[in-house]
Design a protein around this motif. Sequence first.
Motif, mmCIF file in Angstrom:
data_model
loop_
_atom_site.group_PDB
_atom_site.id
_atom_site.type_symbol
_atom_site.label_atom_id
_atom_site.label_comp_id
_atom_site.label_asym_id
_atom_site.label_seq_id
_atom_site.Cartn_x
_atom_site.Cartn_y
_atom_site.Cartn_z
ATOM 1 N N ASP A 224 -38.992 -10.419 -97.736
ATOM 2 C CA ASP A 224 -38.823 -10.873 -96.357
ATOM 3 C C ASP A 224 -38.333 -12.318 -96.286
ATOM 4 N N GLU A 225 -38.776 -13.136 -97.233
ATOM 5 C CA GLU A 225 -38.498 -14.563 -97.165
ATOM 6 C C GLU A 225 -37.746 -15.029 -98.413
ATOM 7 N N ASN A 226 -37.019 -16.135 -98.295
ATOM 8 C CA ASN A 226 -36.365 -16.708 -99.468
ATOM 9 C C ASN A 226 -37.385 -17.237 -100.464
ATOM 10 N N TRP A 227 -38.542 -17.688 -99.942
ATOM 11 C CA TRP A 227 -39.606 -18.173 -100.820
ATOM 12 C C TRP A 227 -40.100 -17.016 -101.687
ATOM 13 N N LEU A 228 -39.965 -17.153 -103.012
ATOM 14 C CA LEU A 228 -40.406 -16.121 -103.960
ATOM 15 C C LEU A 228 -39.796 -14.748 -103.650
ATOM 16 N N LYS A 229 -38.601 -14.743 -103.117
ATOM 17 C CA LYS A 229 -37.976 -13.506 -102.640
ATOM 18 C C LYS A 229 -37.923 -12.430 -103.712
ATOM 19 N N ASP A 230 -37.664 -12.836 -104.947
ATOM 20 C CA ASP A 230 -37.494 -11.868 -106.036
ATOM 21 C C ASP A 230 -38.740 -11.748 -106.918
ATOM 22 N N GLU A 231 -39.882 -12.234 -106.425
ATOM 23 C CA GLU A 231 -41.087 -12.238 -107.257
ATOM 24 C C GLU A 231 -42.156 -11.254 -106.792
ATOM 25 N N ASN A 232 -41.834 -10.386 -105.851
ATOM 26 C CA ASN A 232 -42.776 -9.350 -105.392
ATOM 27 C C ASN A 232 -44.164 -9.925 -105.077
ATOM 28 N N PRO A 233 -44.249 -10.953 -104.218
ATOM 29 C CA PRO A 233 -45.498 -11.710 -104.121
ATOM 30 C C PRO A 233 -46.563 -11.176 -103.165
ATOM 31 N N LEU A 234 -46.233 -10.175 -102.334
ATOM 32 C CA LEU A 234 -47.122 -9.847 -101.218
ATOM 33 C C LEU A 234 -47.775 -8.476 -101.365
ATOM 34 N N LEU A 235 -48.460 -8.035 -100.315
ATOM 35 C CA LEU A 235 -49.289 -6.821 -100.390
ATOM 36 C C LEU A 235 -48.502 -5.530 -100.203
ATOM 37 N N PHE A 236 -47.346 -5.629 -99.545
ATOM 38 C CA PHE A 236 -46.517 -4.447 -99.292
ATOM 39 C C PHE A 236 -45.140 -4.646 -99.920
ATOM 40 N N ASP A 237 -44.531 -3.555 -100.386
ATOM 41 C CA ASP A 237 -43.183 -3.676 -100.926
ATOM 42 C C ASP A 237 -42.174 -3.787 -99.786
ATOM 43 N N GLU A 238 -40.892 -3.898 -100.137
ATOM 44 C CA GLU A 238 -39.878 -4.128 -99.110
ATOM 45 C C GLU A 238 -39.758 -2.981 -98.112
ATOM 46 N N ASN A 239 -40.304 -1.825 -98.466
ATOM 47 C CA ASN A 239 -40.283 -0.669 -97.556
ATOM 48 C C ASN A 239 -41.619 -0.467 -96.840
ATOM 49 N N LEU A 240 -42.473 -1.475 -96.913
ATOM 50 C CA LEU A 240 -43.782 -1.468 -96.262
ATOM 51 C C LEU A 240 -44.752 -0.455 -96.862
ATOM 52 N N ASN A 241 -44.530 -0.109 -98.116
ATOM 53 C CA ASN A 241 -45.510 0.715 -98.827
ATOM 54 C C ASN A 241 -46.572 -0.197 -99.427
ATOM 55 N N PRO A 242 -47.850 0.143 -99.265
ATOM 56 C CA PRO A 242 -48.895 -0.700 -99.854
ATOM 57 C C PRO A 242 -48.805 -0.709 -101.376
ATOM 58 N N LYS A 243 -48.885 -1.898 -101.963
ATOM 59 C CA LYS A 243 -48.822 -2.067 -103.408
ATOM 60 C C LYS A 243 -50.242 -2.087 -103.969
ATOM 61 N N PRO A 244 -50.398 -2.068 -105.284
ATOM 62 C CA PRO A 244 -51.733 -2.243 -105.860
ATOM 63 C C PRO A 244 -52.441 -3.487 -105.320
ATOM 64 N N ALA A 245 -51.683 -4.547 -105.047
ATOM 65 C CA ALA A 245 -52.274 -5.774 -104.491
ATOM 66 C C ALA A 245 -53.021 -5.497 -103.197
ATOM 67 N N TYR A 246 -52.470 -4.633 -102.365
ATOM 68 C CA TYR A 246 -53.137 -4.259 -101.110
ATOM 69 C C TYR A 246 -54.506 -3.661 -101.408
ATOM 70 N N TYR A 247 -54.555 -2.786 -102.406
ATOM 71 C CA TYR A 247 -55.821 -2.125 -102.718
ATOM 72 C C TYR A 247 -56.796 -3.087 -103.393
ATOM 73 N N GLY A 248 -56.268 -4.128 -104.051
ATOM 74 C CA GLY A 248 -57.147 -5.153 -104.594
ATOM 75 C C GLY A 248 -57.886 -5.894 -103.494
ATOM 76 N N VAL A 249 -57.158 -6.239 -102.423
ATOM 77 C CA VAL A 249 -57.785 -6.890 -101.266
ATOM 78 C C VAL A 249 -58.794 -5.948 -100.627
ATOM 79 N N ARG A 250 -58.399 -4.700 -100.474
ATOM 80 C CA ARG A 250 -59.276 -3.707 -99.836
ATOM 81 C C ARG A 250 -60.569 -3.510 -100.641
#
Length: 255
Positions: A224-250
């Motif tokens: 979504d952002e230029n900041w860390l754009k290519d580093e997969n940094p957030l909870l959802f992938d570019e298609n809004l699918n929850p990543k393992p990171a999402y389940y770590g928070v959960r």
Amino acid sequence: QYEPAWIKEITSPAVLDSILEERIRSIMLSNDNASKVNVWNVVNEAFDWSGGEKEGKYFGEDMVIWVRLGYEDDKSGLTGDDKVNDRHPVFIRKAFEYANKYAKGKLELRENSCEKPCRKARALYQLVRHLQQSGVRIDGVGLQCHFPLDGKGALNPQGLAYEVSKYRKAGVEVYLTEVDFGRKKLPWNPETAQKQKEEYKKLITVALNEGVSQVHFWGLKDADENWLKDENPLLFDENLNPKPAYYGVREALLE
């Protein structure tokens, strides 16, 4: 770098002071914002971004024109290594005083690279104590929490817990305000995704155990952002699918 040229040319502290108050007043009172905003990030990144022994030193007026309002002696009451700076820029105190005058929400001071014990973390805590001892209302401290998955700057759960506990003991809320975990040069594969999940889970666990009031992520989805754009940094992938990171928070929240 954000100011128009005509402001940069002002040298009178009195004129700049007037502009500072008017800017805060107009932002908070326009559109009835004072009643709509729960927390105001009043001052953000007042400390120099340089590393080494420069950590904990304030930006000069070449970067922040409000520094032209001058400096004031430290009132934190701290001594030894805990007293990093002898003086603090006046504009920080004044910004909080003006915000308190017009805002109904909580007032936050935010900074980066203070998520573990270091010189800059001590400088931030000293500033908070200085503001408190100066009679300024400061309700929260925002720790930005941009972490790589490994190497220098990676999450230190014990260090983060220690920093949070300092502010809680001082009667200040703590917010984790810009959370993300970039992978730098690590390949993006199931192993990296699992490591990211574990790091997110550790962070949320510390937040829950230490009484952090709010956690905010840097964005919603990867790319979504230029900041860390290519580093997969957030909870959802570019298609809004929850990543393992999402389940770590959960998992941290549920457990």
